[in-house]
Design a protein around this motif. Sequence first.
Motif, PDB file in Angstrom:
ATOM      1  N   ARG A   8       1.034  -1.397   0.364  1.00  0.00           N
ATOM      2  CA  ARG A   8       0.025   0.310   0.142  1.00  0.00           C
ATOM      3  C   ARG A   8       0.488   1.094  -0.050  1.00  0.00           C
ATOM      4  N   ALA A   9       2.290   0.925   0.874  1.00  0.00           N
ATOM      5  CA  ALA A   9       2.500   2.686   1.051  1.00  0.00           C
ATOM      6  C   ALA A   9       3.315   2.582  -0.781  1.00  0.00           C
ATOM      7  N   ALA A  10       3.678   1.635  -1.689  1.00  0.00           N
ATOM      8  CA  ALA A  10       3.904   1.585  -2.796  1.00  0.00           C
ATOM      9  C   ALA A  10       2.788   2.092  -3.709  1.00  0.00           C
ATOM     10  N   GLY A  11       1.877   2.155  -3.506  1.00  0.00           N
ATOM     11  CA  GLY A  11       0.405   2.376  -4.401  1.00  0.00           C
ATOM     12  C   GLY A  11       0.641   4.623  -3.549  1.00  0.00           C
ATOM     13  N   GLU A  12       1.121   4.628  -2.270  1.00  0.00           N
ATOM     14  CA  GLU A  12       0.823   5.946  -2.336  1.00  0.00           C
ATOM     15  C   GLU A  12       2.071   6.671  -2.607  1.00  0.00           C
ATOM     16  N   VAL A  13       2.985   5.950  -2.788  1.00  0.00           N
ATOM     17  CA  VAL A  13       4.476   6.906  -3.565  1.00  0.00           C
ATOM     18  C   VAL A  13       4.224   6.595  -4.881  1.00  0.00           C
ATOM     19  N   ALA A  14       3.499   6.048  -5.314  1.00  0.00           N
ATOM     20  CA  ALA A  14       4.082   5.565  -6.695  1.00  0.00           C
ATOM     21  C   ALA A  14       2.836   7.643  -7.031  1.00  0.00           C
ATOM     22  N   ALA A  15       1.129   7.709  -6.489  1.00  0.00           N
ATOM     23  CA  ALA A  15       0.541   8.292  -5.967  1.00  0.00           C
ATOM     24  C   ALA A  15       1.191   9.935  -6.331  1.00  0.00           C
ATOM     25  N   ALA A  16       1.567   9.796  -5.523  1.00  0.00           N
ATOM     26  CA  ALA A  16       3.114  11.165  -5.194  1.00  0.00           C
ATOM     27  C   ALA A  16       3.681  11.619  -6.220  1.00  0.00           C
ATOM     28  N   TRP A  17       3.892  10.529  -6.711  1.00  0.00           N
ATOM     29  CA  TRP A  17       5.418  11.235  -8.529  1.00  0.00           C
ATOM     30  C   TRP A  17       4.667  11.233  -9.267  1.00  0.00           C
ATOM     31  N   LEU A  18       3.622  11.071  -9.278  1.00  0.00           N
ATOM     32  CA  LEU A  18       2.668  11.023 -10.287  1.00  0.00           C
ATOM     33  C   LEU A  18       2.186  12.312 -10.652  1.00  0.00           C
ATOM     34  N   ALA A  19       1.041  12.518  -9.467  1.00  0.00           N
ATOM     35  CA  ALA A  19       0.610  13.717  -9.516  1.00  0.00           C
ATOM     36  C   ALA A  19       1.663  15.007  -8.583  1.00  0.00           C
ATOM     37  N   ARG A  20       3.497  14.206  -9.079  1.00  0.00           N
ATOM     38  CA  ARG A  20       4.154  15.491  -8.284  1.00  0.00           C
ATOM     39  C   ARG A  20       3.973  15.656  -6.394  1.00  0.00           C
ATOM     40  N   ALA A  21       2.943  15.467  -6.254  1.00  0.00           N
ATOM     41  CA  ALA A  21       2.905  16.065  -5.004  1.00  0.00           C
ATOM     42  C   ALA A  21       4.039  16.998  -4.102  1.00  0.00           C
ATOM     43  N   GLY A  22       3.753  17.576  -3.088  1.00  0.00           N
ATOM     44  CA  GLY A  22       4.913  17.699  -2.122  1.00  0.00           C
ATOM     45  C   GLY A  22       6.093  18.597  -2.938  1.00  0.00           C
ATOM     46  N   GLY A  23       6.579  18.493  -3.919  1.00  0.00           N
ATOM     47  CA  GLY A  23       7.816  18.412  -5.184  1.00  0.00           C
ATOM     48  C   GLY A  23       8.527  16.991  -4.869  1.00  0.00           C
ATOM     49  N   VAL A  24       8.006  15.870  -5.169  1.00  0.00           N
ATOM     50  CA  VAL A  24       8.227  14.802  -4.902  1.00  0.00           C
ATOM     51  C   VAL A  24       9.690  14.359  -6.117  1.00  0.00           C
ATOM     52  N   ARG A  25      10.935  14.361  -5.469  1.00  0.00           N
ATOM     53  CA  ARG A  25      11.917  14.402  -6.034  1.00  0.00           C
ATOM     54  C   ARG A  25      12.463  12.678  -6.159  1.00  0.00           C
ATOM     55  N   LEU A  26      13.832  12.714  -7.037  1.00  0.00           N
ATOM     56  CA  LEU A  26      13.888  11.128  -6.954  1.00  0.00           C
ATOM     57  C   LEU A  26      15.290  10.951  -6.475  1.00  0.00           C
ATOM     58  N   ARG A  27      15.815  10.007  -6.229  1.00  0.00           N
ATOM     59  CA  ARG A  27      17.297  10.190  -5.307  1.00  0.00           C
ATOM     60  C   ARG A  27      18.238   8.650  -6.406  1.00  0.00           C
ATOM     61  N   ASP A  28      18.865   8.088  -6.261  1.00  0.00           N
ATOM     62  CA  ASP A  28      19.587   6.757  -6.555  1.00  0.00           C
ATOM     63  C   ASP A  28      19.012   6.098  -5.766  1.00  0.00           C
ATOM     64  N   ALA A  29      18.908   4.916  -5.516  1.00  0.00           N
ATOM     65  CA  ALA A  29      19.164   4.214  -4.925  1.00  0.00           C
ATOM     66  C   ALA A  29      19.572   2.496  -5.117  1.00  0.00           C
ATOM     67  N   GLU A  30      19.921   2.169  -4.124  1.00  0.00           N
ATOM     68  CA  GLU A  30      21.227   1.190  -3.648  1.00  0.00           C
ATOM     69  C   GLU A  30      20.349  -0.478  -4.579  1.00  0.00           C
ATOM     70  N   VAL A  31      20.966  -0.962  -5.198  1.00  0.00           N
ATOM     71  CA  VAL A  31      20.061  -2.806  -4.938  1.00  0.00           C
ATOM     72  C   VAL A  31      21.045  -3.343  -4.611  1.00  0.00           C
ATOM     73  N   MET A  32      20.470  -4.109  -3.891  1.00  0.00           N
ATOM     74  CA  MET A  32      21.325  -4.914  -2.854  1.00  0.00           C
ATOM     75  C   MET A  32      20.962  -6.609  -3.101  1.00  0.00           C
ATOM     76  N   ASP A  33      21.922  -7.422  -2.565  1.00  0.00           N
ATOM     77  CA  ASP A  33      21.682  -8.857  -2.378  1.00  0.00           C
ATOM     78  C   ASP A  33      22.623  -9.304  -0.906  1.00  0.00           C
ATOM     79  N   ARG A  34      21.685 -10.476  -0.570  1.00  0.00           N
ATOM     80  CA  ARG A  34      22.349 -11.009   0.854  1.00  0.00           C
ATOM     81  C   ARG A  34      24.261 -11.753  -0.298  1.00  0.00           C
ATOM     82  N   ASP A  35      25.185 -11.689   0.618  1.00  0.00           N
ATOM     83  CA  ASP A  35      26.367 -11.746  -0.122  1.00  0.00           C
ATOM     84  C   ASP A  35      26.207 -13.568   0.667  1.00  0.00           C
ATOM     85  N   GLU A  36      26.454 -14.170  -0.879  1.00  0.00           N
ATOM     86  CA  GLU A  36      25.616 -15.676   0.011  1.00  0.00           C
ATOM     87  C   GLU A  36      27.275 -16.086   0.374  1.00  0.00           C
ATOM     88  N   ASP A  37      28.282 -15.985   0.100  1.00  0.00           N
ATOM     89  CA  ASP A  37      30.025 -16.005   1.062  1.00  0.00           C
ATOM     90  C   ASP A  37      29.915 -15.724   1.975  1.00  0.00           C
TER      91      ASP A  37
END
Length: 393
Positions: free
Chosen positions: A171-200
Amino acid sequence: MTRVGLVVNPVAGLGGRVGLGGTDGPDRARTALSLGARPPAGARAAAALGELASRAGESDRDGLLVVTAAGRLGADSVAAAGLTERIVYAAGAGRDTSAADTAAAVRAVVAEGVDLLLFAGGDGTARDVLGALGSCNSPGSPSSLADVPCPVLGVPTGVKMHSAVFAVSPRAAGEVAAAWLARAGGVRLRDAEVMDRDEDALGEGRVTSRLFGWLPVPDVPVRVQQRKTGSTAASPGAVGGIAAEVAQRVGEGLLVLGPGSTTRAVAAALGADVSLTGVDALALRPGRPPRIVARDAGEDTLLALGPAWIALSPIGGQGFLLGRGNQQISPRVLRTAGGRERLLVLCTEAKLAALGGRPLLLDTGDDALDAELSGHLPVITGRRRTSLYRLAM
């Protein structure tokens, strides 16, 4: 017309409730299904779209087009949310979908010129999306956000989600998507890390993550999760104090331990060797070492054990208490245990302070239960030491 892309990994999160961890590869997915697992990804993607639609309003909803892939890769979720779809990719009939299908679907969807790409999956899916779109080579630089053709947001549906590209709940994903599409409150983008577990590192008894790249994500604080941070070894005194407090509270009884280095260290202080990434159950016996009742238990095993105390520690950096890596401790298990009254939150003072006041997060998939668990709860930080801390959805 506003165009939103959606790609669903239909097997994401499949192994969570049955205690298998991630479901990368067809064999693991088939094993999970044979154990009675039910795929959660489609329903969680539909919940995100439903929240987006409800926030868009009737007029904007009519102008919302979801560009997606056929069947379980997206179209089924769009139909469940009652939105208009455009199918631009279909996997081959009569075969299991794969990471290659995820990547192909992402490329086909993005080629339509969407305003935002939603993907439903876990860290493995995030890596597939990253590979399909290309990595940001220098996070924070003026050119990095331009390296990817559209903003991206993950709908959390996997087992472990260490990446910072996910909303804290569907539901938070829908909330964020709506805010971005409406540009509500001047939502900006940021670089977010793509991580995965280190199996070693996992083979060496450490839970750490590897960085694979960055994706541009709408920056809505609290509604988009942080990346997991590596945990530092807690002092023996702190762990011993937490273990003593747990033993005092449980007495002679059953204790279910969630995954993580903190809970494993507490178990060792009690005299038991438990798994690092699974959910185990101990029978505590005052004056004697605990007896291990179940290792790497799934939901059914935990339910069969009956009422128990449940001890959990939040994920470092993110603050998730439920819904990340411990889906075996399901809403049914939590209700059988007794809810808030039988929930023990274990955390060193240093780990708690590192959250900077951000709440401990809940994403069990049951909104009513998350609401019941929300609010301030004592966190055990040592022997006769607790700190009231807020839990939130």
